[in-house]
Design a protein around this motif. Structure first.
Motif, PDB file in Angstrom:
ATOM      1  N   MET A   1      53.019  13.956 -57.252  1.00  0.00           N
ATOM      2  CA  MET A   1      52.453  13.644 -55.950  1.00  0.00           C
ATOM      3  C   MET A   1      53.253  14.268 -54.801  1.00  0.00           C
ATOM      4  SD  MET A   1      49.694  12.049 -56.596  1.00  0.00           S
ATOM      5  CE  MET A   1      49.157  11.115 -55.165  1.00  0.00           C
ATOM      6  N   HIS A   2      54.554  14.402 -54.994  1.00  0.00           N
ATOM      7  CA  HIS A   2      55.353  15.038 -53.939  1.00  0.00           C
ATOM      8  C   HIS A   2      54.971  16.515 -53.824  1.00  0.00           C
ATOM      9  CE1 HIS A   2      58.841  15.496 -51.256  1.00  0.00           C
ATOM     10  NE2 HIS A   2      58.969  16.687 -51.806  1.00  0.00           N
ATOM     11  N   LYS A   3      54.824  17.163 -54.953  1.00  0.00           N
ATOM     12  CA  LYS A   3      54.432  18.573 -54.948  1.00  0.00           C
ATOM     13  C   LYS A   3      53.024  18.736 -54.381  1.00  0.00           C
ATOM     14  CE  LYS A   3      54.765  22.960 -55.896  1.00  0.00           C
ATOM     15  NZ  LYS A   3      55.665  23.825 -55.093  1.00  0.00           N
ATOM     16  N   ALA A   4      52.135  17.820 -54.748  1.00  0.00           N
ATOM     17  CA  ALA A   4      50.771  17.863 -54.205  1.00  0.00           C
ATOM     18  C   ALA A   4      50.789  17.703 -52.692  1.00  0.00           C
ATOM     19  CB  ALA A   4      49.924  16.762 -54.840  1.00  0.00           C
ATOM     20  N   ALA A   5      51.671  16.819 -52.208  1.00  0.00           N
ATOM     21  CA  ALA A   5      51.800  16.627 -50.761  1.00  0.00           C
ATOM     22  C   ALA A   5      52.291  17.903 -50.092  1.00  0.00           C
ATOM     23  CB  ALA A   5      52.760  15.475 -50.475  1.00  0.00           C
ATOM     24  N   GLU A   6      53.232  18.597 -50.725  1.00  0.00           N
ATOM     25  CA  GLU A   6      53.726  19.865 -50.179  1.00  0.00           C
ATOM     26  C   GLU A   6      52.608  20.897 -50.076  1.00  0.00           C
ATOM     27  OE1 GLU A   6      56.892  20.998 -52.776  1.00  0.00           O
ATOM     28  OE2 GLU A   6      58.428  20.037 -51.543  1.00  0.00           O
TER      29      GLU A   6
ATOM     30  N   GLY B   1      46.872  26.390 -41.326  1.00  0.00           N
ATOM     31  CA  GLY B   1      45.474  26.555 -40.959  1.00  0.00           C
ATOM     32  C   GLY B   1      44.575  26.961 -42.101  1.00  0.00           C
ATOM     33  N   ALA B   2      45.070  26.822 -43.339  1.00  0.00           N
ATOM     34  CA  ALA B   2      44.287  27.242 -44.494  1.00  0.00           C
ATOM     35  C   ALA B   2      43.024  26.393 -44.676  1.00  0.00           C
ATOM     36  CB  ALA B   2      45.143  27.186 -45.766  1.00  0.00           C
ATOM     37  N   ILE B   3      43.066  25.163 -44.221  1.00  0.00           N
ATOM     38  CA  ILE B   3      41.893  24.294 -44.350  1.00  0.00           C
ATOM     39  C   ILE B   3      40.875  24.607 -43.264  1.00  0.00           C
ATOM     40  CG2 ILE B   3      41.097  21.883 -44.326  1.00  0.00           C
ATOM     41  CD1 ILE B   3      43.792  21.074 -45.425  1.00  0.00           C
ATOM     42  N   GLY B   4      41.368  25.099 -42.131  1.00  0.00           N
ATOM     43  CA  GLY B   4      40.488  25.429 -41.009  1.00  0.00           C
ATOM     44  C   GLY B   4      41.064  24.890 -39.716  1.00  0.00           C
TER      45      GLY B   4
ATOM     46  N   ALA C   1      54.391  14.439 -37.652  1.00  0.00           N
ATOM     47  CA  ALA C   1      54.897  14.769 -38.982  1.00  0.00           C
ATOM     48  C   ALA C   1      53.938  15.681 -39.740  1.00  0.00           C
ATOM     49  CB  ALA C   1      55.142  13.483 -39.779  1.00  0.00           C
ATOM     50  N   VAL C   2      52.648  15.416 -39.615  1.00  0.00           N
ATOM     51  CA  VAL C   2      51.648  16.241 -40.313  1.00  0.00           C
ATOM     52  C   VAL C   2      51.727  17.693 -39.849  1.00  0.00           C
ATOM     53  CG1 VAL C   2      49.167  16.677 -40.541  1.00  0.00           C
ATOM     54  CG2 VAL C   2      50.051  14.356 -40.846  1.00  0.00           C
TER      55      VAL C   2
ATOM     56  N   LEU D   1      50.140  19.759 -47.171  1.00  0.00           N
ATOM     57  CA  LEU D   1      50.707  19.889 -45.835  1.00  0.00           C
ATOM     58  C   LEU D   1      50.947  21.345 -45.464  1.00  0.00           C
ATOM     59  CD1 LEU D   1      53.170  16.858 -45.756  1.00  0.00           C
ATOM     60  CD2 LEU D   1      51.013  17.116 -44.520  1.00  0.00           C
ATOM     61  N   ASN D   2      51.287  22.167 -46.420  1.00  0.00           N
ATOM     62  CA  ASN D   2      51.427  23.594 -46.137  1.00  0.00           C
ATOM     63  C   ASN D   2      50.084  24.189 -45.708  1.00  0.00           C
ATOM     64  OD1 ASN D   2      52.997  26.227 -46.322  1.00  0.00           O
ATOM     65  ND2 ASN D   2      51.327  26.634 -47.751  1.00  0.00           N
TER      66      ASN D   2
END
Length: 324
Positions: free
Chosen positions: A250-255, A264-267, A184-185, A258-259
């Protein structure tokens, strides 16, 4: 929590794979390099039998190379498995596929006896992109939603190399709850299959544990974080996921999170190792064994109750006959 997501066309796809597997020389299984084990379909392993498999660990640019190397070492030495990091965006990788396939099926490859390769993989791992890259033209629909491909196609790459595409399939039930969340992630399972916020929290728990520095750098976190829920709130507040009154959506924060994970924006990252999977599989087997033992115990306990009920019914029938 095991995820069940098995649309009707996937059941049809399973039957199709069974029907054509006898005609296939090699399976090209497209995996997500970020989840090398969870993106495998154990049902496919059963269906292919001794047919060799070329595992393409797609999206290698998004994967942690050090952890990816652990998987390559894990599969190395198998006569029926060949695995390579891969990217449909790199032409050199696409060109090498013909070489890898020929390596696995050296007795075929001529116009008279072309290599018949079946492309397979769970939804959203890049099968359609691979087909388009191999053939140099758009023949398969590409999308970021799982299960875009729904019909089988047979296509010619060269005179000595044919492709048989199959719809992406998931097994009826993903028994390992950790694998469910990893799927899912990364976006293999539809976002409606598991609560979006729960998916984000599972992803954050992983990044806090395994890639904390990258997480902190991405969101400019000054202090070390440990709680996924509070971290998601911070991310939401920093990235504009706010409702009226300054409350975090929180739903928007989750979006948002996860995006970033999926693009790969986090690395680069890999969410699992062979050692981790072995441990999780052992836990799953223990849970199944416990459940089966409990079922058998309930059946054993029910036998005297059923026997007692039968005896009572027998006595009632005798009493009724005596009265007559």
């Amino acid at each position: 929590m095991g995820v069940q997501w098995y649309p009707g066309h996937m059941n049809k796809a399973r039957r199709e794979i069974e029907e054509v597997m006898t005609q296939v020389d090699i399976v090209i299984e497209v995996l997500d390099a970020r989840i090398p084990d969870s993106s495998q379909n154990p049902m496919l392993n059963t269906l292919r039998g001794d047919v060799p498999v070329l595992r393409l660990l797609n999206k290698k640019d998004l994967a942690d190379k050090a952890r990816l190397d652990l998987w390559l070492a894990h599969w190395r030495g198998s006569e029926t498995v060949l695995a390579h990091p891969f990217s449909t965006l790199e032409k050199n990788d696409v060109v090498k596929i013909s070489q890898w396939v020929a390596q696995m099926v050296p007795h075929r490859g001529s116009a008279e006896k072309p290599i018949r390769a079946m492309i397979a993989g769970i939804p959203n791992v890049g099968k359609s992109s691979l087909m388009n890259a191999l053939l140099g033209r758009r023949v398969a629909k590409v999308g970021d939603e799982p299960a875009v491909t729904k019909a089988q196609q047979k296509l010619k790459v060269t005179d000595g190399f044919q492709l048989l595409d199959t719809p992406g399939i998931l097994w009826p039930k993903i028994e390992n709850p950790d694998a469910s969340y990893r799927l899912a992630v990364t976006g293999a399972v539809r976002d409606t299959a598991i609560d979006y916020e729960d998916v984000a929290l599972a992803g954050l728990k992983f990044f806090i544990s395994d890639y904390l520095e990258a997480l902190m750098a991405r969101y400019k976190l000054k202090d070390v974080v440990s709680d996924p829920f509070e971290t998601l709130k911070i991310i939401g507040s920093k990235r504009g996921a706010l409702r009226s009154g300054g409350k975090v959506d929180m739903h928007k924060a989750a979006e948002v999170f996860l995006n970033d994970v999926r693009t790969g924006a986090i690395g680069p990252y890999v969410m699992e190792t062979p050692e981790m999977i072995a441990h999780e599989e052992a836990l799953v087997e223990e849970a199944k064994a416990k459940k089966e033992a409990e079922r058998l115990a309930r059946l054993a306990a029910a036998v005297p109750q059923r026997q007692q009920a039968n005896n009572q019914e027998y006595r009632r029938q005798q009493q009724h006959e005596e009265k007559e």
